[in-house]
Design a protein around this motif. Structure first.
Motif, PDB file in Angstrom:
ATOM      1  N   UNK A 191       1.097  -0.732   0.050  1.00 56.85           N
ATOM      2  CA  UNK A 191       0.631   0.297   0.297  1.00 56.85           C
ATOM      3  C   UNK A 191       0.807   1.150   0.016  1.00 56.85           C
ATOM      4  N   UNK A 192       1.460   1.332   0.921  1.00 57.67           N
ATOM      5  CA  UNK A 192       2.599   2.608   1.161  1.00 57.67           C
ATOM      6  C   UNK A 192       3.474   2.718  -0.530  1.00 57.67           C
ATOM      7  N   UNK A 193       4.169   1.819  -1.062  1.00 59.20           N
ATOM      8  CA  UNK A 193       4.733   1.608  -1.903  1.00 59.20           C
ATOM      9  C   UNK A 193       3.577   2.238  -3.375  1.00 59.20           C
ATOM     10  N   UNK A 194       2.493   1.928  -3.741  1.00 59.39           N
ATOM     11  CA  UNK A 194       1.134   2.436  -4.626  1.00 59.39           C
ATOM     12  C   UNK A 194       1.339   3.698  -4.229  1.00 59.39           C
ATOM     13  N   UNK A 195       0.617   3.650  -2.825  1.00 61.05           N
ATOM     14  CA  UNK A 195       0.738   5.636  -2.727  1.00 61.05           C
ATOM     15  C   UNK A 195       2.008   6.512  -3.216  1.00 61.05           C
ATOM     16  N   UNK A 196       3.065   5.847  -2.797  1.00 60.17           N
ATOM     17  CA  UNK A 196       3.957   6.689  -3.067  1.00 60.17           C
ATOM     18  C   UNK A 196       5.021   7.052  -4.721  1.00 60.17           C
ATOM     19  N   UNK A 197       3.745   5.921  -5.569  1.00 56.71           N
ATOM     20  CA  UNK A 197       4.286   5.677  -6.766  1.00 56.71           C
ATOM     21  C   UNK A 197       3.296   6.045  -7.903  1.00 56.71           C
ATOM     22  N   UNK A 198       2.426   6.049  -7.801  1.00 47.68           N
ATOM     23  CA  UNK A 198       0.942   5.051  -7.928  1.00 47.68           C
ATOM     24  C   UNK A 198       0.218   6.632  -9.213  1.00 47.68           C
ATOM     25  N   UNK A 199       0.777   8.349  -8.392  1.00 49.29           N
ATOM     26  CA  UNK A 199       0.634   9.201  -9.664  1.00 49.29           C
ATOM     27  C   UNK A 199       1.010   9.496 -10.662  1.00 49.29           C
ATOM     28  N   UNK A 200       2.428   8.660 -10.435  1.00 49.98           N
ATOM     29  CA  UNK A 200       3.899   8.895 -11.726  1.00 49.98           C
ATOM     30  C   UNK A 200       3.715   8.444 -12.335  1.00 49.98           C
ATOM     31  N   UNK A 201       3.140   6.860 -11.578  1.00 54.50           N
ATOM     32  CA  UNK A 201       3.210   5.893 -12.955  1.00 54.50           C
ATOM     33  C   UNK A 201       1.822   5.877 -13.813  1.00 54.50           C
ATOM     34  N   UNK A 202       0.744   6.378 -12.979  1.00 60.17           N
ATOM     35  CA  UNK A 202      -0.831   6.547 -13.719  1.00 60.17           C
ATOM     36  C   UNK A 202      -0.348   7.696 -15.061  1.00 60.17           C
ATOM     37  N   UNK A 203       0.348   8.853 -14.760  1.00 60.85           N
ATOM     38  CA  UNK A 203       0.236  10.194 -15.991  1.00 60.85           C
ATOM     39  C   UNK A 203       1.661   9.481 -17.414  1.00 60.85           C
ATOM     40  N   UNK A 204       2.613   8.727 -16.804  1.00 63.05           N
ATOM     41  CA  UNK A 204       3.827   8.658 -17.739  1.00 63.05           C
ATOM     42  C   UNK A 204       3.025   7.062 -17.816  1.00 63.05           C
ATOM     43  N   UNK A 205       3.047   6.056 -17.983  1.00 63.71           N
ATOM     44  CA  UNK A 205       3.101   5.280 -18.281  1.00 63.71           C
ATOM     45  C   UNK A 205       1.299   4.508 -18.660  1.00 63.71           C
ATOM     46  N   UNK A 206       0.233   4.381 -17.317  1.00 59.00           N
ATOM     47  CA  UNK A 206      -0.738   4.094 -17.546  1.00 59.00           C
ATOM     48  C   UNK A 206      -2.271   4.711 -18.622  1.00 59.00           C
ATOM     49  N   UNK A 207      -2.088   5.567 -18.602  1.00 66.96           N
ATOM     50  CA  UNK A 207      -3.148   6.690 -18.822  1.00 66.96           C
ATOM     51  C   UNK A 207      -2.404   6.255 -20.357  1.00 66.96           C
ATOM     52  N   UNK A 208      -1.025   6.953 -20.557  1.00 64.55           N
ATOM     53  CA  UNK A 208      -0.965   6.608 -22.360  1.00 64.55           C
ATOM     54  C   UNK A 208      -1.874   4.685 -22.802  1.00 64.55           C
ATOM     55  N   UNK A 209      -1.055   4.132 -22.096  1.00 68.16           N
ATOM     56  CA  UNK A 209      -1.066   3.264 -22.453  1.00 68.16           C
ATOM     57  C   UNK A 209      -2.649   2.673 -22.542  1.00 68.16           C
ATOM     58  N   UNK A 210      -3.410   2.712 -21.902  1.00 69.52           N
ATOM     59  CA  UNK A 210      -4.677   2.542 -21.537  1.00 69.52           C
ATOM     60  C   UNK A 210      -5.918   3.062 -22.776  1.00 69.52           C
TER      61      UNK A 210
END
Length: 320
Positions: free
Chosen positions: A139-158
């Motif tokens: 949970x702590x890891x996801x909270x820390x990286x989730x915003x950058x992960x969504x912006x840089x990878x998951x949103x464009x990939x989706x």
């Protein structure tokens, strides 16, 4: 003393299965009520066996796909709970095996190296680690990286996959919420890694030196000998470890509280996801009889899944 060893197991299984199956049968009702719209056809099915079978299967399908109950529901099922449990367990088992197997090979084959002993000690600690702390860590890891992960990878990939494959892909890939199935699967995979690693290490360590030397001389390369030639000698033990590890993580609740959170609806796996253990934990605490009954029904289904995996693992271990 033998009776004391098996008595708790049979008491737990008996209590859960009796109450759970009773709740499920109550929900299934009469299979005939689902087929009232079909005209009778005594020539085609004189004894009504075919209609009874179809009605029973339809009732079971309704139970396996219907939503869990609210406090005032008459009918309920385990649809989202079953889907979420199977998805997170399968994904966690695959990742856990992919990571745990090479760790076990390293510990078993390089056991004379100092760092291999450190790795074995670490894996032994991890297998006894409180699983709730693993969920908190993920949970702590996801909270820390989730915003950058969504912006840089998951949103464009989706967006790219949705335009190429359609909206259905959004159920699996997209911007992640604070709680999601992938965080839950990651926590479950961490729990499974030491089970696979330790059994794999023990299996490799038990290979006779004559077979090991022959494998190295035939393959000519260390990597090929460890992962291809010798793998055949330990495949049964590794399969058993994978099945037992899967059974272990299928019933985990604590790590999912911080990662998947739970849900009572069908939802994308990128958001808070339902799971049978989470529903049992929640529903058993409520004051509503229908939700308590559903907790026992869900527990019976989970118990069947776990016992089936144990039975398959036992057969795999005994197969000659």
């Amino acid at each position: 003393m033998g009776v004391l060893a098996v008595l708790p197991l049979f008491l737990i299984i008996g209590d859960v299965m009796f109450k759970g199956v009773s709740a499920i049968v109550k929900q299934l009702g009469s299979p005939w009520e689902f087929l009232a719209w079909l005209p009778p056809d005594p020539l085609a099915d004189r004894w009504g066996v075919g209609r009874l079978l179809v009605g029973t299967l339809y009732s079971l399908w309704e139970f396996l796909t219907r939503l869990p109950p609210d406090p005032f529901a008459d009918r309920w099922g385990i649809g989202p709970l079953l889907v979420g449990t199977l998805y997170m367990t399968a994904l966690g088992a695959v990742v856990g095996f992919i990571v745990g197997f090479p760790i076990g090979v390293y510990i078993g084959e390089m056991r004379k190296e100092a760092f291999a002993n450190v790795a074995r000690a670490s894996v032994n600690v991890l297998v006894e680690f409180p699983t709730i702390t693993i969920g908190l860590f993920v949970y702590a890891v996801f909270v820390f990286v989730i915003e950058d992960l969504n912006r840089t990878l998951l949103s464009p990939l989706s967006e790219w996959l949705t335009s190429a494959l359609g909206d259905g892909v959004g159920q699996f890939i997209g911007p992640l919420g604070g709680y999601n199935a992938y965080a839950g699967a990651l926590a479950l995979s961490i729990i499974m890694i030491p089970y696979v690693a330790l059994v794999t290490a023990s299996a490799y360590a038990s290979i006779p030196d004559s077979i090991r030397e022959a494998a190295y001389s035939i393959s000519g390369r260390e990597f090929k000998a460890m992962f291809i030639v010798l793998r055949k000698a330990v495949s049964r033990a590794v399969l058993t470890a994978a099945l037992l590890g899967t059974a272990k993580i299928a019933g985990e609740t604590a790590p999912l509280l911080f990662t998947a959170l739970g849900n009572i609806y069908y939802a994308p796996f990128t958001q808070a996801t339902a799971a049978i253990p989470l529903w049992i934990w929640y529903a058993a605490q409520t004051p509503y009889d229908v939700q308590i009954e559903s907790a026992y029904g869900a527990a019976a289904v989970l118990l069947v899944i776990v016992l089936t995996l144990f039975a398959v693992a036992k057969l795999a271990a005994q197969k000659r």
